[in-house]
Design a protein around this motif. Structure first.
Motif, PDB file in Angstrom:
ATOM      1  N   PRO A 217       0.906  -1.105   0.172  1.00  0.00           N
ATOM      2  CA  PRO A 217      -0.052  -0.305   0.290  1.00  0.00           C
ATOM      3  C   PRO A 217       0.864   1.258  -0.307  1.00  0.00           C
ATOM      4  O   PRO A 217       1.983   1.082   0.694  1.00  0.00           O
ATOM      5  CB  PRO A 217      -0.803  -0.177   1.102  1.00  0.00           C
ATOM      6  CG  PRO A 217      -0.362  -1.955   1.693  1.00  0.00           C
ATOM      7  CD  PRO A 217       0.869  -2.400   1.173  1.00  0.00           C
ATOM      8  N   PRO A 218       0.683   2.245  -1.204  1.00  0.00           N
ATOM      9  CA  PRO A 218       1.119   3.192  -1.358  1.00  0.00           C
ATOM     10  C   PRO A 218       1.124   4.236   0.761  1.00  0.00           C
ATOM     11  O   PRO A 218       0.477   4.266   1.108  1.00  0.00           O
ATOM     12  CB  PRO A 218       1.613   3.868  -2.340  1.00  0.00           C
ATOM     13  CG  PRO A 218      -0.615   3.738  -2.319  1.00  0.00           C
ATOM     14  CD  PRO A 218      -0.493   2.585  -1.666  1.00  0.00           C
ATOM     15  N   ASN A 219       2.651   4.651   0.302  1.00  0.00           N
ATOM     16  CA  ASN A 219       3.006   5.972   1.842  1.00  0.00           C
ATOM     17  C   ASN A 219       2.189   5.618   2.930  1.00  0.00           C
ATOM     18  O   ASN A 219       1.328   6.473   3.944  1.00  0.00           O
ATOM     19  CB  ASN A 219       1.578   7.232   1.486  1.00  0.00           C
ATOM     20  CG  ASN A 219       2.001   8.226  -0.158  1.00  0.00           C
ATOM     21  OD1 ASN A 219       3.049   8.577  -0.458  1.00  0.00           O
ATOM     22  ND2 ASN A 219       1.500   8.626  -1.310  1.00  0.00           N
ATOM     23  N   MET A 220       2.687   4.353   3.586  1.00  0.00           N
ATOM     24  CA  MET A 220       2.612   3.808   4.553  1.00  0.00           C
ATOM     25  C   MET A 220       2.784   4.823   5.942  1.00  0.00           C
ATOM     26  O   MET A 220       2.351   4.643   6.459  1.00  0.00           O
ATOM     27  CB  MET A 220       2.487   2.560   4.836  1.00  0.00           C
ATOM     28  CG  MET A 220       1.526   1.514   3.850  1.00  0.00           C
ATOM     29  SD  MET A 220       0.163   1.735   4.701  1.00  0.00           S
ATOM     30  CE  MET A 220       0.691   1.165   6.337  1.00  0.00           C
ATOM     31  N   SER A 221       4.184   5.414   5.331  1.00  0.00           N
ATOM     32  CA  SER A 221       4.556   6.389   6.721  1.00  0.00           C
ATOM     33  C   SER A 221       3.397   7.823   7.006  1.00  0.00           C
ATOM     34  O   SER A 221       3.940   8.176   8.066  1.00  0.00           O
ATOM     35  CB  SER A 221       6.091   6.536   6.114  1.00  0.00           C
ATOM     36  OG  SER A 221       5.698   7.348   4.520  1.00  0.00           O
ATOM     37  N   GLN A 222       2.517   7.850   6.346  1.00  0.00           N
ATOM     38  CA  GLN A 222       1.466   8.811   6.608  1.00  0.00           C
ATOM     39  C   GLN A 222       0.977   8.428   8.231  1.00  0.00           C
ATOM     40  O   GLN A 222       0.270   8.810   8.862  1.00  0.00           O
ATOM     41  CB  GLN A 222       0.026   8.571   6.072  1.00  0.00           C
ATOM     42  CG  GLN A 222      -0.312   7.537   5.718  1.00  0.00           C
ATOM     43  CD  GLN A 222      -1.443   7.343   4.896  1.00  0.00           C
ATOM     44  OE1 GLN A 222      -2.846   8.385   4.678  1.00  0.00           O
ATOM     45  NE2 GLN A 222      -1.472   6.916   3.739  1.00  0.00           N
ATOM     46  N   PHE A 223       0.820   6.733   9.182  1.00  0.00           N
ATOM     47  CA  PHE A 223       1.130   6.169   9.883  1.00  0.00           C
ATOM     48  C   PHE A 223       2.387   6.111  10.300  1.00  0.00           C
ATOM     49  O   PHE A 223       2.798   5.344  10.365  1.00  0.00           O
ATOM     50  CB  PHE A 223       0.666   5.139   9.994  1.00  0.00           C
ATOM     51  CG  PHE A 223      -0.844   5.235   9.002  1.00  0.00           C
ATOM     52  CD1 PHE A 223      -2.548   5.954   9.091  1.00  0.00           C
ATOM     53  CD2 PHE A 223      -0.902   3.997   7.745  1.00  0.00           C
ATOM     54  CE1 PHE A 223      -3.166   6.102   8.593  1.00  0.00           C
ATOM     55  CE2 PHE A 223      -2.002   4.420   6.879  1.00  0.00           C
ATOM     56  CZ  PHE A 223      -3.083   5.606   7.505  1.00  0.00           C
ATOM     57  N   SER A 224       1.951   6.527  11.951  1.00  0.00           N
ATOM     58  CA  SER A 224       3.003   6.176  12.463  1.00  0.00           C
ATOM     59  C   SER A 224       3.378   4.673  13.102  1.00  0.00           C
ATOM     60  O   SER A 224       2.643   3.820  13.139  1.00  0.00           O
ATOM     61  CB  SER A 224       3.005   7.029  14.019  1.00  0.00           C
ATOM     62  OG  SER A 224       4.715   6.688  14.786  1.00  0.00           O
ATOM     63  N   ILE A 225       4.473   4.438  13.303  1.00  0.00           N
ATOM     64  CA  ILE A 225       4.933   2.720  14.364  1.00  0.00           C
ATOM     65  C   ILE A 225       3.934   3.028  15.616  1.00  0.00           C
ATOM     66  O   ILE A 225       3.889   2.017  15.988  1.00  0.00           O
ATOM     67  CB  ILE A 225       6.123   2.486  14.133  1.00  0.00           C
ATOM     68  CG1 ILE A 225       6.854   3.474  14.820  1.00  0.00           C
ATOM     69  CG2 ILE A 225       6.820   2.242  13.022  1.00  0.00           C
ATOM     70  CD1 ILE A 225       7.927   2.996  15.424  1.00  0.00           C
ATOM     71  N   PHE A 226       3.321   3.904  15.977  1.00  0.00           N
ATOM     72  CA  PHE A 226       2.902   4.017  17.570  1.00  0.00           C
ATOM     73  C   PHE A 226       1.148   4.730  17.223  1.00  0.00           C
ATOM     74  O   PHE A 226       0.972   4.322  17.891  1.00  0.00           O
ATOM     75  CB  PHE A 226       3.713   5.255  17.959  1.00  0.00           C
ATOM     76  CG  PHE A 226       4.756   4.581  18.138  1.00  0.00           C
ATOM     77  CD1 PHE A 226       5.593   3.788  18.523  1.00  0.00           C
ATOM     78  CD2 PHE A 226       6.040   5.870  17.366  1.00  0.00           C
ATOM     79  CE1 PHE A 226       6.827   3.553  19.126  1.00  0.00           C
ATOM     80  CE2 PHE A 226       7.086   6.008  18.388  1.00  0.00           C
ATOM     81  CZ  PHE A 226       8.321   5.015  18.528  1.00  0.00           C
ATOM     82  N   ASP A 227       0.569   3.963  15.797  1.00  0.00           N
ATOM     83  CA  ASP A 227      -0.499   4.621  15.894  1.00  0.00           C
ATOM     84  C   ASP A 227      -1.265   3.669  15.914  1.00  0.00           C
ATOM     85  O   ASP A 227      -2.271   3.759  14.957  1.00  0.00           O
ATOM     86  CB  ASP A 227      -0.489   5.090  14.468  1.00  0.00           C
ATOM     87  CG  ASP A 227      -0.334   6.551  14.262  1.00  0.00           C
ATOM     88  OD1 ASP A 227      -0.451   7.311  14.934  1.00  0.00           O
ATOM     89  OD2 ASP A 227      -0.216   7.203  12.702  1.00  0.00           O
ATOM     90  N   VAL A 228      -1.277   2.642  17.263  1.00  0.00           N
ATOM     91  CA  VAL A 228      -2.578   1.645  17.261  1.00  0.00           C
ATOM     92  C   VAL A 228      -3.790   2.616  16.969  1.00  0.00           C
ATOM     93  O   VAL A 228      -4.817   1.921  16.261  1.00  0.00           O
ATOM     94  CB  VAL A 228      -2.197   1.584  18.424  1.00  0.00           C
ATOM     95  CG1 VAL A 228      -3.476   0.430  19.082  1.00  0.00           C
ATOM     96  CG2 VAL A 228      -1.117   0.091  18.746  1.00  0.00           C
ATOM     97  N   LYS A 229      -4.226   3.794  17.486  1.00  0.00           N
ATOM     98  CA  LYS A 229      -5.416   4.005  18.330  1.00  0.00           C
ATOM     99  C   LYS A 229      -5.997   4.415  16.013  1.00  0.00           C
ATOM    100  O   LYS A 229      -6.829   4.600  16.083  1.00  0.00           O
ATOM    101  CB  LYS A 229      -5.233   6.024  18.310  1.00  0.00           C
ATOM    102  CG  LYS A 229      -4.194   7.249  17.478  1.00  0.00           C
ATOM    103  CD  LYS A 229      -4.275   8.502  18.592  1.00  0.00           C
ATOM    104  CE  LYS A 229      -3.322   9.071  17.890  1.00  0.00           C
ATOM    105  NZ  LYS A 229      -1.693   8.579  17.399  1.00  0.00           N
ATOM    106  N   LYS A 230      -5.258   4.433  15.041  1.00  0.00           N
ATOM    107  CA  LYS A 230      -6.228   4.502  13.838  1.00  0.00           C
ATOM    108  C   LYS A 230      -5.842   3.434  13.520  1.00  0.00           C
ATOM    109  O   LYS A 230      -5.649   3.233  12.495  1.00  0.00           O
ATOM    110  CB  LYS A 230      -4.364   5.580  13.463  1.00  0.00           C
ATOM    111  CG  LYS A 230      -5.156   7.143  13.914  1.00  0.00           C
ATOM    112  CD  LYS A 230      -4.046   7.684  12.622  1.00  0.00           C
ATOM    113  CE  LYS A 230      -3.830   9.173  12.722  1.00  0.00           C
ATOM    114  NZ  LYS A 230      -2.506   9.855  11.679  1.00  0.00           N
TER     115      LYS A 230
END
Length: 257
Positions: A217-230
């Motif tokens: 999936p493209p641009n996955m770095s829009q999510f942080s490695i800590f973004d469990v809330k998302k």
């Protein structure tokens, strides 16, 4: 004759939740892996899936158990932390704590920091293998296991296709660390993560040809490695992208003979 399908699941912290969306889409196309190989978050997702947990249950476990959510630890405290707190959590869900109880064979990649080499676990103590594979350098103390010390498998191999090569009819790769390049600013908490995956990007590119299908999936770095809330958004992102590959997936799978 039924095809033997292997799937590779990369590391990626909370982005590993996208693997669950990928697996859901593949299930809807009638695809379930015969064997799984994973690093870090991919190893954790793969272990629960191989253990027979539903994708909905795995997502709930991640959300409630804070498997990947290290942000509170990093903000409230300083220094290195032990992985021991994770052991009971794994043993609660895998009571016998062994690879033998998994319904799907699993390979878990970890980095032997003393020997400077990748180690693949596929038998024995499951919780130790998972902790070794996800022991993020600097954040956690290296895990002492099998008379050596381990850190996150992603340090040397964040896309462990090797255990599946020449052993599967079809290899599907799920890589959840694509990097968004149109970035004007970066937060301090993302610098290590971004640097880590930029350094690894060439080695991952070199393995794409080992897969019959490479899902990224493209641009996955829009999510942080800590973004469990998302988690809902990350899951849906992985699912929707994989669904969009319907043509490629249907061409990949041959009817039983």
């Amino acid at each position: 004759m039924q095809q033997k399908i292997g799937i590779v699941l990369s590391g990626g912290g909370a982005r590993g939740i996208a693997h669950l969306g990928v697996l859901k889409a593949l299930e809807e196309f009638g695809i379930k892996p015969s064997v799984i190989s994973g690093t870090s978050a991919g190893a954790i997702a793969g272990a629960f899936y191989a253990g027979g947990y539903s994708l909905r249950d795995i997502k709930s476990i991640v959300e409630k158990g804070d498997f990947f959510n290290l942000s509170n630890v990093l903000i409230k405290k300083q220094g290195l932390f032990s992985m021991k707190g994770f052991e009971k959590m794994y043993q609660d869900y895998f009571p016998n704590n062994t690879f033998d109880d998994l319904q799907i064979p699993l390979h878990v990649a970890a980095t032997d920091i003393l020997k400077g080499e990748v180690v693949y676990f596929s038998s024995g103590n499951l919780s130790q293998a998972l902790m070794a594979s996800s022991c993020i350098p600097v954040v956690f103390q290296p895990l002492h296991f099998d008379n050596t010390y381990f850190v996150d498998g992603g340090v040397l191999n964040n896309f462990p296709v090797e255990p599946l090569m020449n052993k599967c009819d079809i290899i599907i790769g799920s890589h959840v660390n694509s990097i968004k390049t149109e970035v004007n600013e970066i937060h301090m908490t993302d610098i290590i993560d971004r640097s880590f995956h930029l350094a690894m990007s060439n080695s991952v590119r070199n393995k794409i040809n080992s897969c019959h299908l490479f899902i990224e999936p493209p641009n996955m770095s829009q999510f942080s490695i800590f973004d469990v809330k998302k988690s809902d958004e990350i899951f849906e992102y992985g699912y929707s992208y994989t669904i969009s590959l319907e043509k490629e997936i249907k061409q990949l799978i041959l009817p039983p003979q």
